[in-house]
Design a protein around this motif. Structure first.
Motif, PDB file in Angstrom:
ATOM      1  N   LEU A 119      -3.374 101.937  53.899  1.00  0.00           N
ATOM      2  CA  LEU A 119      -4.231 102.906  53.229  1.00  0.00           C
ATOM      3  C   LEU A 119      -5.044 102.268  52.114  1.00  0.00           C
ATOM      4  CD1 LEU A 119      -5.018 105.907  52.999  1.00  0.00           C
ATOM      5  CD2 LEU A 119      -3.185 106.166  51.330  1.00  0.00           C
ATOM      6  N   ARG A 120      -6.332 102.542  52.130  1.00  0.00           N
ATOM      7  CA  ARG A 120      -7.211 102.147  51.043  1.00  0.00           C
ATOM      8  C   ARG A 120      -8.007 103.368  50.621  1.00  0.00           C
ATOM      9  NH1 ARG A 120     -10.641  96.775  52.046  1.00  0.00           N
ATOM     10  NH2 ARG A 120     -11.807  97.851  50.443  1.00  0.00           N
ATOM     11  N   ASP A 121      -8.061 103.610  49.326  1.00  0.00           N
ATOM     12  CA  ASP A 121      -8.770 104.785  48.848  1.00  0.00           C
ATOM     13  C   ASP A 121     -10.272 104.696  49.087  1.00  0.00           C
ATOM     14  OD1 ASP A 121      -6.471 105.993  47.990  1.00  0.00           O
ATOM     15  OD2 ASP A 121      -6.575 105.139  45.987  1.00  0.00           O
ATOM     16  N   MET A 122     -10.800 103.462  49.088  1.00  0.00           N
ATOM     17  CA  MET A 122     -12.241 103.289  49.214  1.00  0.00           C
ATOM     18  C   MET A 122     -12.554 102.210  50.255  1.00  0.00           C
ATOM     19  SD  MET A 122     -13.482 105.364  46.832  1.00  0.00           S
ATOM     20  CE  MET A 122     -15.134 104.829  46.406  1.00  0.00           C
ATOM     21  N   VAL A 123     -13.669 102.397  50.932  1.00  0.00           N
ATOM     22  CA  VAL A 123     -14.243 101.340  51.765  1.00  0.00           C
ATOM     23  C   VAL A 123     -15.647 101.078  51.260  1.00  0.00           C
ATOM     24  CG1 VAL A 123     -12.890 101.874  53.822  1.00  0.00           C
ATOM     25  CG2 VAL A 123     -15.061 103.031  53.467  1.00  0.00           C
ATOM     26  N   GLY A 124     -16.164  99.923  51.604  1.00  0.00           N
ATOM     27  CA  GLY A 124     -17.518  99.592  51.173  1.00  0.00           C
ATOM     28  C   GLY A 124     -17.549  98.995  49.783  1.00  0.00           C
ATOM     29  N   GLY A 125     -18.690  99.074  49.169  1.00  0.00           N
ATOM     30  CA  GLY A 125     -18.923  98.474  47.867  1.00  0.00           C
ATOM     31  C   GLY A 125     -20.360  98.017  47.774  1.00  0.00           C
ATOM     32  N   GLU A 126     -20.672  97.220  46.791  1.00  0.00           N
ATOM     33  CA  GLU A 126     -22.047  96.781  46.580  1.00  0.00           C
ATOM     34  C   GLU A 126     -22.560  96.005  47.791  1.00  0.00           C
ATOM     35  OE1 GLU A 126     -25.394  97.173  44.443  1.00  0.00           O
ATOM     36  OE2 GLU A 126     -23.419  97.900  43.841  1.00  0.00           O
ATOM     37  N   ASP A 127     -23.596  96.551  48.428  1.00  0.00           N
ATOM     38  CA  ASP A 127     -24.271  95.954  49.596  1.00  0.00           C
ATOM     39  C   ASP A 127     -23.377  95.817  50.819  1.00  0.00           C
ATOM     40  OD1 ASP A 127     -26.639  95.695  48.143  1.00  0.00           O
ATOM     41  OD2 ASP A 127     -26.095  93.714  47.396  1.00  0.00           O
ATOM     42  N   ALA A 128     -22.214  96.462  50.834  1.00  0.00           N
ATOM     43  CA  ALA A 128     -21.358  96.453  52.019  1.00  0.00           C
ATOM     44  C   ALA A 128     -21.836  97.515  53.006  1.00  0.00           C
ATOM     45  CB  ALA A 128     -19.905  96.725  51.627  1.00  0.00           C
ATOM     46  N   HIS A 194     -14.497 108.600  49.632  1.00  0.00           N
ATOM     47  CA  HIS A 194     -13.890 107.349  50.072  1.00  0.00           C
ATOM     48  C   HIS A 194     -14.872 106.211  50.343  1.00  0.00           C
ATOM     49  CE1 HIS A 194      -9.824 109.005  50.437  1.00  0.00           C
ATOM     50  NE2 HIS A 194     -10.382 110.095  50.933  1.00  0.00           N
ATOM     51  N   VAL A 195     -16.154 106.471  50.304  1.00  0.00           N
ATOM     52  CA  VAL A 195     -17.136 105.394  50.459  1.00  0.00           C
ATOM     53  C   VAL A 195     -17.659 105.032  49.073  1.00  0.00           C
ATOM     54  CG1 VAL A 195     -19.336 104.698  51.472  1.00  0.00           C
ATOM     55  CG2 VAL A 195     -17.771 106.143  52.781  1.00  0.00           C
ATOM     56  N   ALA A 196     -17.506 103.773  48.702  1.00  0.00           N
ATOM     57  CA  ALA A 196     -17.846 103.329  47.354  1.00  0.00           C
ATOM     58  C   ALA A 196     -19.353 103.380  47.105  1.00  0.00           C
ATOM     59  CB  ALA A 196     -17.323 101.910  47.135  1.00  0.00           C
ATOM     60  N   PRO A 197     -19.766 103.719  45.879  1.00  0.00           N
ATOM     61  CA  PRO A 197     -21.192 103.680  45.534  1.00  0.00           C
ATOM     62  C   PRO A 197     -21.758 102.277  45.737  1.00  0.00           C
ATOM     63  CG  PRO A 197     -19.921 104.814  43.845  1.00  0.00           C
ATOM     64  CD  PRO A 197     -18.925 104.203  44.768  1.00  0.00           C
ATOM     65  N   GLY A 198     -23.003 102.210  46.130  1.00  0.00           N
ATOM     66  CA  GLY A 198     -23.642 100.933  46.401  1.00  0.00           C
ATOM     67  C   GLY A 198     -23.538 100.499  47.848  1.00  0.00           C
ATOM     68  N   SER A 199     -22.772 101.244  48.663  1.00  0.00           N
ATOM     69  CA  SER A 199     -22.627 100.899  50.075  1.00  0.00           C
ATOM     70  C   SER A 199     -23.888 101.241  50.849  1.00  0.00           C
ATOM     71  CB  SER A 199     -21.433 101.639  50.687  1.00  0.00           C
ATOM     72  OG  SER A 199     -20.241 101.365  49.989  1.00  0.00           O
TER      73      SER A 199
END
Length: 309
Positions: A119-128, A194-199
């Protein structure tokens, strides 16, 4: 398979080494954490010198209150992991020579441990890049015998209400997060959470995905024209659905109702770890199961009604 050739003593020693790997295999009390204990060889348990609690290699884990031998539990994990498209409870019951209900609960305990471990609370990230998509599973309706009595089973009025939508958030070269909803658009709140900002989000042309453009840089693909256009595609999300569909059709046959999320999480784990060897997958699954606390759903005798509730 080396696990099948283990004696019960060897299996218990392996179980102990994996569960308490953070203490070099030396057991410590699951209640108070004290590592000083008496070993009661006649019952194969330890008695804590701190709180006098007696515990075994499975006490406090997801396999607590077991009746199966430790070797059979390790063998069940090995068999479960080796199934490329999953492993049915019926087949597992034959492999272990246990009742179907025992195999069903055991398999779902492993699924729960894998889902919580991965389990991960977030996926993605800056430019992902994160691919978003949804697909419906379960709720099969047998067609009528005579042609004149048949109805379009795609229409809501002709369905049985068990069909659910799996909404997937899959990061490229990252993790996969599946969630189950009644409809695809119901997954918007989960995506925002669950999708990080910047994705950079990839989605199809469904109108309910339009609101994502206000929060993320969004690339859209019209599947009626192409599967990929100018870098926009949801191929990895479709790959996950293909694995889940193969598991539904070829292995389990019925994944509807309250158990769909468990099967979706299992397939997400298999998809994310597909490049690892069988031995690595076995160690990950075993460690996840042994360090997982007692299940609130699958504890006790045949407690499937807790999940259904």
């Amino acid at each position: 398979m080396s696990v099948a050739r283990m004696s019960e003593e060897e299996a218990r020693a392996t179980f102990q080494a994996i569960r308490w790997a953070d203490n070099n295999g030396k057991p410590y009390c699951p209640r108070c954490g004290c590592a000083d204990a008496y070993h009661l060889a006649a019952r194969q348990v330890w008695k804590c010198k701190g709180c006098a609690h007696q515990y075994s290699v499975t006490s406090g884990s997801i396999f607590s209150s077991r009746k199966l031998p430790v070797r059979d539990i390790l063998l069940a994990i090995a068999i479960f992991v080796n199934g490329a498209k999953g492993h049915s409870a019926l087949q597992l019951s034959r492999d272990l020579d246990v009742q179907y209900k025992t195999a069903f609960v055991l398999a779902h305990k492993i699924r729960q441990a894998l889902a919580d471990e991965d389990l991960r609370d977030m996926v993605g990230g800056e430019d992902a890049h994160v691919e978003i998509d949804g697909a419906f599973f379960g709720g099969y309706i047998k067609p009528s015998n005579y042609k004149e009595n048949r109805r379009d089973r795609r229409l809501a009025r002709n369905q049985n209400g068990k069909r659910r939508c799996v909404v997937i958030m899959r990061e490229r070269k990252g993790r996969t997060l599946p969630f189950v909803f009644k409809s695809e658009d119901a997954g918007l709140a989960a995506i925002r959470q669950h999708v990080a900002p910047g994705s950079i989000v990839h989605a199809d042309e469904a109108s309910h995905w339009d609101v994502l453009e206000a929060r993320f840089l969004t690339k859209r693909i019209n599947h009626s024209q192409a599967y990929s256009d100018d870098g926009a595609c949801t191929n990895q999300a479709e790959s996950f659905f293909s694995r889940l569909r193969r598991a539904e059709i070829g292995i389990h046959h019925h994944v509807a109702g309250p158990y769909l999320a468990a099967y979706a999480n299992e397939m997400a784990w298999r998809e994310d770890n597909r490049r690892l060897s069988n031995g690595e997958q076995y160690l990950i699954a075993t460690n996840a199961a042994l360090v997982h606390p007692k299940s609130a759903i699958w504890a006790g005798y045949w407690q499937r009604h807790k999940e259904a509730a």
